[in-house]
Design a protein around this motif. Sequence first.
Motif, PDB file in Angstrom:
ATOM      1  N   SER A  91     -39.115 -31.738 -40.570  1.00 35.59           N
ATOM      2  CA  SER A  91     -40.122 -32.316 -39.668  1.00 35.59           C
ATOM      3  C   SER A  91     -39.528 -32.524 -38.270  1.00 35.59           C
ATOM      4  O   SER A  91     -38.366 -32.928 -38.119  1.00 35.59           O
ATOM      5  N   SER A  92     -40.335 -32.277 -37.251  1.00 37.13           N
ATOM      6  CA  SER A  92     -39.882 -32.450 -35.863  1.00 37.13           C
ATOM      7  C   SER A  92     -39.791 -33.930 -35.515  1.00 37.13           C
ATOM      8  O   SER A  92     -40.711 -34.700 -35.816  1.00 37.13           O
ATOM      9  N   LEU A  93     -38.700 -34.318 -34.853  1.00 36.25           N
ATOM     10  CA  LEU A  93     -38.471 -35.721 -34.530  1.00 36.25           C
ATOM     11  C   LEU A  93     -38.612 -35.991 -33.027  1.00 36.25           C
ATOM     12  O   LEU A  93     -39.316 -36.913 -32.631  1.00 36.25           O
ATOM     13  N   PHE A  94     -37.930 -35.206 -32.204  1.00 35.39           N
ATOM     14  CA  PHE A  94     -38.064 -35.374 -30.760  1.00 35.39           C
ATOM     15  C   PHE A  94     -37.706 -34.050 -30.068  1.00 35.39           C
ATOM     16  O   PHE A  94     -37.101 -33.155 -30.679  1.00 35.39           O
ATOM     17  N   GLU A  95     -38.054 -33.995 -28.807  1.00 34.39           N
ATOM     18  CA  GLU A  95     -37.875 -32.757 -28.032  1.00 34.39           C
ATOM     19  C   GLU A  95     -37.005 -33.042 -26.817  1.00 34.39           C
ATOM     20  O   GLU A  95     -37.129 -34.085 -26.179  1.00 34.39           O
ATOM     21  N   TYR A  96     -36.131 -32.078 -26.498  1.00 39.22           N
ATOM     22  CA  TYR A  96     -35.285 -32.225 -25.318  1.00 39.22           C
ATOM     23  C   TYR A  96     -34.979 -30.831 -24.754  1.00 39.22           C
ATOM     24  O   TYR A  96     -35.248 -29.803 -25.389  1.00 39.22           O
ATOM     25  N   ALA A 103     -25.806 -20.650 -26.269  1.00 45.33           N
ATOM     26  CA  ALA A 103     -24.658 -21.103 -27.077  1.00 45.33           C
ATOM     27  C   ALA A 103     -25.143 -21.868 -28.304  1.00 45.33           C
ATOM     28  O   ALA A 103     -24.594 -21.723 -29.407  1.00 45.33           O
ATOM     29  N   LEU A 104     -26.187 -22.674 -28.108  1.00 44.73           N
ATOM     30  CA  LEU A 104     -26.729 -23.443 -29.227  1.00 44.73           C
ATOM     31  C   LEU A 104     -27.311 -22.509 -30.287  1.00 44.73           C
ATOM     32  O   LEU A 104     -27.109 -22.702 -31.485  1.00 44.73           O
ATOM     33  N   LYS A 105     -28.035 -21.470 -29.828  1.00 47.86           N
ATOM     34  CA  LYS A 105     -28.624 -20.522 -30.770  1.00 47.86           C
ATOM     35  C   LYS A 105     -27.535 -19.816 -31.566  1.00 47.86           C
ATOM     36  O   LYS A 105     -27.657 -19.620 -32.790  1.00 47.86           O
ATOM     37  N   ALA A 106     -26.461 -19.414 -30.886  1.00 50.78           N
ATOM     38  CA  ALA A 106     -25.354 -18.740 -31.576  1.00 50.78           C
ATOM     39  C   ALA A 106     -24.720 -19.659 -32.622  1.00 50.78           C
ATOM     40  O   ALA A 106     -24.384 -19.231 -33.742  1.00 50.78           O
ATOM     41  N   ASN A 107     -24.562 -20.944 -32.265  1.00 55.68           N
ATOM     42  CA  ASN A 107     -23.985 -21.897 -33.225  1.00 55.68           C
ATOM     43  C   ASN A 107     -24.879 -22.091 -34.441  1.00 55.68           C
ATOM     44  O   ASN A 107     -24.409 -22.162 -35.583  1.00 55.68           O
ATOM     45  N   LEU A 108     -26.193 -22.178 -34.181  1.00 55.84           N
ATOM     46  CA  LEU A 108     -27.130 -22.358 -35.289  1.00 55.84           C
ATOM     47  C   LEU A 108     -27.143 -21.144 -36.206  1.00 55.84           C
ATOM     48  O   LEU A 108     -27.201 -21.268 -37.437  1.00 55.84           O
ATOM     49  N   GLU A 109     -27.100 -19.952 -35.621  1.00 59.08           N
ATOM     50  CA  GLU A 109     -27.083 -18.735 -36.423  1.00 59.08           C
ATOM     51  C   GLU A 109     -25.807 -18.649 -37.252  1.00 59.08           C
ATOM     52  O   GLU A 109     -25.823 -18.233 -38.413  1.00 59.08           O
ATOM     53  N   ALA A 110     -24.682 -19.050 -36.665  1.00 60.12           N
ATOM     54  CA  ALA A 110     -23.419 -19.045 -37.405  1.00 60.12           C
ATOM     55  C   ALA A 110     -23.462 -20.055 -38.551  1.00 60.12           C
ATOM     56  O   ALA A 110     -22.978 -19.790 -39.665  1.00 60.12           O
ATOM     57  N   GLU A 111     -24.044 -21.218 -38.260  1.00 56.45           N
ATOM     58  CA  GLU A 111     -24.162 -22.255 -39.286  1.00 56.45           C
ATOM     59  C   GLU A 111     -25.070 -21.780 -40.418  1.00 56.45           C
ATOM     60  O   GLU A 111     -24.794 -22.018 -41.600  1.00 56.45           O
ATOM     61  N   LYS A 112     -26.144 -21.071 -40.057  1.00 54.10           N
ATOM     62  CA  LYS A 112     -27.057 -20.544 -41.074  1.00 54.10           C
ATOM     63  C   LYS A 112     -26.366 -19.486 -41.933  1.00 54.10           C
ATOM     64  O   LYS A 112     -26.497 -19.466 -43.163  1.00 54.10           O
ATOM     65  N   LYS A 185     -31.054 -26.995 -45.812  1.00 51.45           N
ATOM     66  CA  LYS A 185     -30.336 -26.865 -44.541  1.00 51.45           C
ATOM     67  C   LYS A 185     -30.729 -25.568 -43.846  1.00 51.45           C
ATOM     68  O   LYS A 185     -30.932 -25.540 -42.616  1.00 51.45           O
ATOM     69  N   VAL A 186     -30.846 -24.477 -44.628  1.00 54.35           N
ATOM     70  CA  VAL A 186     -31.239 -23.190 -44.047  1.00 54.35           C
ATOM     71  C   VAL A 186     -32.643 -23.287 -43.460  1.00 54.35           C
ATOM     72  O   VAL A 186     -32.919 -22.760 -42.371  1.00 54.35           O
ATOM     73  N   LYS A 187     -33.561 -23.962 -44.174  1.00 52.45           N
ATOM     74  CA  LYS A 187     -34.911 -24.144 -43.657  1.00 52.45           C
ATOM     75  C   LYS A 187     -34.901 -24.900 -42.327  1.00 52.45           C
ATOM     76  O   LYS A 187     -35.626 -24.556 -41.384  1.00 52.45           O
ATOM     77  N   MET A 188     -34.087 -25.936 -42.267  1.00 54.97           N
ATOM     78  CA  MET A 188     -33.978 -26.734 -41.039  1.00 54.97           C
ATOM     79  C   MET A 188     -33.443 -25.887 -39.889  1.00 54.97           C
ATOM     80  O   MET A 188     -33.954 -25.931 -38.758  1.00 54.97           O
ATOM     81  N   LEU A 189     -32.424 -25.058 -40.188  1.00 57.12           N
ATOM     82  CA  LEU A 189     -31.854 -24.201 -39.154  1.00 57.12           C
ATOM     83  C   LEU A 189     -32.867 -23.151 -38.682  1.00 57.12           C
ATOM     84  O   LEU A 189     -32.934 -22.834 -37.490  1.00 57.12           O
ATOM     85  N   ASP A 190     -33.646 -22.625 -39.639  1.00 63.57           N
ATOM     86  CA  ASP A 190     -34.691 -21.663 -39.265  1.00 63.57           C
ATOM     87  C   ASP A 190     -35.706 -22.292 -38.313  1.00 63.57           C
ATOM     88  O   ASP A 190     -36.176 -21.660 -37.357  1.00 63.57           O
ATOM     89  N   THR A 191     -36.049 -23.556 -38.613  1.00 63.37           N
ATOM     90  CA  THR A 191     -36.996 -24.267 -37.750  1.00 63.37           C
ATOM     91  C   THR A 191     -36.439 -24.427 -36.339  1.00 63.37           C
ATOM     92  O   THR A 191     -37.150 -24.225 -35.334  1.00 63.37           O
ATOM     93  N   SER A 195     -37.813 -22.670 -32.905  1.00 61.91           N
ATOM     94  CA  SER A 195     -38.172 -23.498 -31.756  1.00 61.91           C
ATOM     95  C   SER A 195     -37.503 -22.987 -30.481  1.00 61.91           C
ATOM     96  O   SER A 195     -38.104 -22.955 -29.411  1.00 61.91           O
ATOM     97  N   ILE A 196     -36.244 -22.568 -30.618  1.00 69.09           N
ATOM     98  CA  ILE A 196     -35.513 -22.067 -29.443  1.00 69.09           C
ATOM     99  C   ILE A 196     -36.138 -20.762 -28.942  1.00 69.09           C
ATOM    100  O   ILE A 196     -36.274 -20.535 -27.730  1.00 69.09           O
ATOM    101  N   GLU A 197     -36.532 -19.920 -29.895  1.00 70.33           N
ATOM    102  CA  GLU A 197     -37.110 -18.631 -29.512  1.00 70.33           C
ATOM    103  C   GLU A 197     -38.482 -18.787 -28.855  1.00 70.33           C
ATOM    104  O   GLU A 197     -38.852 -18.025 -27.958  1.00 70.33           O
ATOM    105  N   GLU A 198     -39.271 -19.766 -29.352  1.00 67.06           N
ATOM    106  CA  GLU A 198     -40.616 -19.955 -28.814  1.00 67.06           C
ATOM    107  C   GLU A 198     -40.603 -20.662 -27.462  1.00 67.06           C
ATOM    108  O   GLU A 198     -41.480 -20.454 -26.620  1.00 67.06           O
ATOM    109  N   GLN A 199     -39.633 -21.521 -27.277  1.00 61.99           N
ATOM    110  CA  GLN A 199     -39.569 -22.292 -26.034  1.00 61.99           C
ATOM    111  C   GLN A 199     -38.220 -22.042 -25.369  1.00 61.99           C
ATOM    112  O   GLN A 199     -37.191 -22.457 -25.892  1.00 61.99           O
ATOM    113  N   SER A 200     -38.279 -21.367 -24.300  1.00 56.44           N
ATOM    114  CA  SER A 200     -37.033 -20.971 -23.642  1.00 56.44           C
ATOM    115  C   SER A 200     -36.255 -22.154 -23.093  1.00 56.44           C
ATOM    116  O   SER A 200     -35.057 -22.057 -22.836  1.00 56.44           O
TER     117      SER A 200
END
Length: 419
Positions: A91-96, A103-112, A185-191, A195-200
């Motif tokens: 579930s979405s909690l907050f936006e920033y 760099a964040l996307k690369a880290n998330l993909e590596a974590e996934k 965890k994988v579901k959370m990372l996918d979310t 989100s990163i892909e939809e909102q630049s």
Amino acid sequence: MSGKWKIAAVSIASIVLITVNLYLIEKKESKVERTVFVENWTKVKKDTITDTIQTNGVIKPVEEYDIYFDAKKNDFNKFLVKEGDAITAGSSLFEYTTTELDALKANLEAEKTAAEGEIAGIEEYIGKLRSYQGTVTSEPNAAIDESVEKNLNIDITTSSSDLIKSNIEQEMYKQELEKNRLDEKVKMLDTKLSSIEEQSSAIVTTSEADGVVKNINRNLNNPIISIVSTNMAIEGYFSGEEMKKAEVGMTIKASSSDSKKALKGTIGRIHSYPAEEPSLKKENRFPFQALIEPEGEETETLLVGSKVNLTVITNEKAGVPSIPIEAVHYQKHPYIYKLTNKGHVDKHYITKGLKAEGKQEIIKGPSIGDVILLKPNVSVKNHSYFITPIQFEKVKAGTYKKFTSREKVRYLLLGILEK
């Protein structure tokens, strides 16, 4: 004068008679029979003895999760939840926003990728466990994968098939839980990646677990959001004496005026350090948490803050020989008085077991069904004869009619001779 001499003679004879009798009675190895009037007696029973701790507790969530926000590297946009909202993992909690999206996307993909690799490893390991489980009965000496043998933590060569199977089932259950956690965890990372892909320029922080939003810090001081789990537990305190008996894993039973059904569960956590700094003026209190077992789909919703009366079962033995505590006597060793079929009170030393609820387990001593003397009114000599009051309510004509003629004559003569 003759009358006075008669009185004196009778008096002297009486004193001599009493003295001789007292000497014979108190003389060591005396043959004079001693008879004990037995009014209170019982039998050794097959019973369940349960030792418990009685205490109080309160219903609270099992866990609390804190969500943090780095205000130095990111710009906060808005909260997407409110206090009291029920949420699920993802579930979405907050936006920033951040300038480090790539760099964040690369880290998330590596974590996934790492999480998916762990899931694949777990699935392979579970497959090995199932394969070995199928060969335990038919091939007790079948070869076992080194990783499986190491994680089972038992000696395969000496353990029984049932023990090996039980350990395998526990290990598979543990691995399934870990796999489920990684799937979430994988579901959370996918979310997050979506989100990163939809909102630049905007990033959404999501929840890692199911729960309820307990607190939101709108001043952006960490933790920015606190989430409590929907699963409930019982929290309370053990005294110093209770800590000597309490252990993690012990079964608990609880009741509350706010709950229609009795609650069951186990002790999940015990703090070894007191809730407050130790002091000579205060008794130490050690926090504990008891996990509540779910009751299926019809599990009753528990109200946070409800007070409960808690019973912790510290030890329990079923089907053991048991006698009342007051039947046990002490010198150098504990002993009891057994009433024999021949009419004697015999002293028997015993080996004690569990003592609770006014009962004493007998590990070694009289058997179930043996008759024993409760706390006597007078001092009892070993191997004394005993008599008991007639219980007229138990004397029935029907019982007398069941005796044969020979038995009737035998018991009649026995009664006369015993007189």
